[in-house]
Design a protein around this motif. Structure first.
Motif, short mmCIF file in Angstrom:
data_model
loop_
_atom_site.label_atom_id
_atom_site.label_comp_id
_atom_site.label_asym_id
_atom_site.label_seq_id
_atom_site.Cartn_x
_atom_site.Cartn_y
_atom_site.Cartn_z
N ARG A 52 -55.34 -32.06 91.66
CA ARG A 52 -55.09 -30.86 92.47
C ARG A 52 -53.66 -30.75 93.08
O ARG A 52 -53.23 -29.76 93.18
CB ARG A 52 -56.19 -30.99 93.70
CG ARG A 52 -56.13 -29.71 94.77
CD ARG A 52 -56.37 -28.45 94.08
NE ARG A 52 -55.99 -27.37 95.22
CZ ARG A 52 -54.79 -26.87 95.07
NH1 ARG A 52 -53.91 -27.39 94.35
NH2 ARG A 52 -54.40 -25.98 96.02
N ARG A 53 -53.09 -31.91 93.22
CA ARG A 53 -51.67 -31.85 93.82
C ARG A 53 -50.71 -31.29 92.69
O ARG A 53 -49.64 -30.89 93.14
CB ARG A 53 -51.35 -33.33 94.35
CG ARG A 53 -52.05 -33.80 95.34
CD ARG A 53 -51.67 -35.68 95.55
NE ARG A 53 -52.52 -35.74 96.84
CZ ARG A 53 -52.47 -37.13 97.39
NH1 ARG A 53 -51.87 -38.26 96.67
NH2 ARG A 53 -53.18 -37.77 98.37
N LYS A 54 -51.16 -31.69 91.36
CA LYS A 54 -50.16 -30.86 90.66
C LYS A 54 -50.43 -29.30 90.14
O LYS A 54 -49.42 -28.84 89.48
CB LYS A 54 -50.47 -31.78 89.20
CG LYS A 54 -50.11 -33.23 89.24
CD LYS A 54 -50.24 -33.94 87.89
CE LYS A 54 -49.89 -35.33 87.82
NZ LYS A 54 -50.25 -36.07 86.78
N ALA A 55 -51.74 -29.13 90.50
CA ALA A 55 -51.85 -27.87 90.27
C ALA A 55 -51.26 -26.67 91.10
O ALA A 55 -50.67 -26.94 92.07
CB ALA A 55 -53.46 -27.49 90.63
N THR A 56 -50.87 -25.63 90.65
CA THR A 56 -50.11 -24.45 91.20
C THR A 56 -50.85 -23.55 92.19
O THR A 56 -50.35 -22.87 92.82
CB THR A 56 -49.34 -23.60 90.10
OG1 THR A 56 -50.55 -22.81 89.23
CG2 THR A 56 -48.49 -24.17 89.50
N CYS A 57 -52.47 -23.58 92.25
CA CYS A 57 -53.14 -22.73 92.95
C CYS A 57 -54.49 -23.47 93.11
O CYS A 57 -54.71 -24.41 92.59
CB CYS A 57 -53.07 -21.29 92.73
SG CYS A 57 -53.97 -21.21 90.95
N LEU A 62 -57.52 -21.01 89.97
CA LEU A 62 -57.04 -21.38 88.62
C LEU A 62 -58.25 -21.18 87.42
O LEU A 62 -58.00 -20.92 86.57
CB LEU A 62 -56.98 -23.11 88.91
CG LEU A 62 -56.33 -23.98 87.85
CD1 LEU A 62 -54.75 -23.08 87.54
CD2 LEU A 62 -56.14 -25.26 87.84
N LYS A 65 -58.39 -17.39 86.15
CA LYS A 65 -57.37 -16.86 85.29
C LYS A 65 -57.91 -16.73 83.72
O LYS A 65 -57.30 -16.07 82.92
CB LYS A 65 -56.12 -17.99 85.29
CG LYS A 65 -55.54 -17.92 86.68
CD LYS A 65 -54.39 -18.89 86.37
CE LYS A 65 -53.53 -18.80 88.07
NZ LYS A 65 -52.29 -19.65 88.04
N GLY A 180 -53.91 -28.75 98.36
CA GLY A 180 -53.03 -29.55 97.47
C GLY A 180 -52.26 -30.42 98.68
O GLY A 180 -51.34 -30.85 98.25
N THR A 316 -53.45 -28.25 84.85
CA THR A 316 -52.21 -28.84 84.95
C THR A 316 -51.59 -29.19 83.37
O THR A 316 -50.61 -29.49 83.40
CB THR A 316 -52.67 -30.15 85.66
OG1 THR A 316 -53.69 -31.00 84.77
CG2 THR A 316 -52.94 -30.07 87.00
N LYS A 319 -49.67 -26.17 82.69
CA LYS A 319 -48.42 -25.90 83.50
C LYS A 319 -47.40 -26.99 82.80
O LYS A 319 -46.04 -26.55 82.90
CB LYS A 319 -48.66 -26.54 84.82
CG LYS A 319 -47.63 -26.54 85.83
CD LYS A 319 -47.86 -26.90 87.11
CE LYS A 319 -46.50 -27.30 88.06
NZ LYS A 319 -46.95 -27.72 89.16
N SER A 320 -47.72 -28.27 82.39
CA SER A 320 -46.61 -29.00 81.83
C SER A 320 -46.32 -28.48 80.40
O SER A 320 -45.42 -28.98 79.87
CB SER A 320 -47.30 -30.48 81.92
OG SER A 320 -48.38 -30.60 80.93
#
Length: 320
Positions: A52-57, A62, A65, A180, A316, A319-320
């Motif tokens: 969750r800390r790495k997620a953007t929303c 999420l 989407k 987050g 995540t 995202k990466s």
């Protein structure tokens, strides 16, 4: 009151939520299986928190989407509405000697749905306050109960009703309320594991594993034999109060999570989700005794454990 809860408030809320399965259900499976269920939950919570800390929303947005994510969210929403009713009825067991059996669960359900509309900040604040009451009470109870246990009844039970174990995943629903936040979850997670083990040990050592497995709320019965400073005390009302407080946190967390999911699925909708939650939850209250334990266990595992982990893992990774 802010609607952006801090990490400590969310961790305290998760602990308060976890007290419901740890006290009401897991002692029936024995301390070994209670430890296993709590440990798996702690590992999944750790993975979800880090992802969750790495997620953007937020998790619900999420998932919304993608088409398959929306389908999963819809099924999760429906499942949570059913679980609102099921756990509301389950919490009626907090007062096993009371006469107003269904009234307890229905009142908790109404209060939780109302609280869920107030936002995660309010619920997390209540959970943080409840946490201190639960911590003080259970520390006192275990402190006097554990030295009096019969060690011959503490032999690990190898066979247990596995359908009870997935309920330990209840605190994972807190992830839907998260923004987050950073923080150190390890002490809270270890505390949850310790609570589950100590509650199961106290129950088995006071009643015997066989009796604990047969009773609906064995921890309540075990509390009857606890003496404080050599005098017998009636601690069962406090056990009921503690379970009620934790149960409110659980139901309110589900209601708030449903609101987040509803908003992610229909972001343009102006309709309130309170009535949309209450009516299906009342149906779930009625259906709960007609659903098999296996169906409930599998549904909880999928929608409370695997789905949030899958959404965050895929989100995540993209995202990466």
């Amino acid at each position: 009151m802010s609607n952006s809860p801090s990490a400590r408030q969310l961790y305290a809320l998760g602990f308060s939520v976890f007290t419901v399965p740890a006290i009401l259900l897991l002692p029936r499976a024995g301390w070994l299986w209670a430890a296993a269920a709590a440990s798996v939950t702690a590992l999944l919570c750790t993975a979800v928190i880090l992802l969750r800390r790495k997620a953007t929303c937020p998790v619900a947005k999420l998932a919304a989407k993608s088409a398959w994510g929306k389908a999963g969210l819809t099924l999760t929403l429906l499942w949570n509405l059913l679980m609102l009713g099921c756990f509301a009825r389950l919490l009626c067991a907090a007062y096993p000697t009371g006469s107003a059996y269904p009234l307890v669960g229905l009142l908790l359900l109404l209060l939780a749905v109302y609280a869920g509309q107030k936002g995660p900040g309010v619920i997390a604040s209540v959970g943080a306050i409840v946490f201190f009451f639960l911590l003080a009470f259970y520390a006192l109870l275990f402190g006097f109960a554990l030295p009096e246990l019969r060690t011959q009844w503490l032999t690990p039970v190898t066979e247990a009703p596995w359908q009870l174990l997935p309920a330990a995943l209840a605190p994972l629903n807190v992830v839907y309320l998260s923004g987050g936040e950073t923080g150190k979850p390890l002490p809270w997670l270890l505390g949850g594991v310790a609570l589950a083990v100590l509650a199961a040990l106290m129950t088995a050592g006071s009643l015997s594993p066989r009796v604990a497995a047969q009773e609906g709320f064995p921890f309540y019965t075990a509390a009857k034999s606890v003496s404080i400073l050599g005098a017998m005390e009636r601690l069962e009302p406090l056990v009921s109060a503690a379970l009620t407080a934790g149960g409110f946190c659980l139901l309110a967390t589900l209601a708030a999570a449903d609101k987040k999911i509803f908003a992610a699925l229909l972001p343009e909708s102006k309709a309130s989700s309170a009535l949309l939650q209450l009516l299906p939850a009342l149906a779930g209250f009625w259906l709960s005794e007609r659903l098999s334990a296996t169906v409930l266990a599998l549904g909880i595992t999928i929608f409370w454990g695997l789905f949030p982990l899958l959404i965050l893992s895929l989100g995540t990774r993209k995202k990466s």
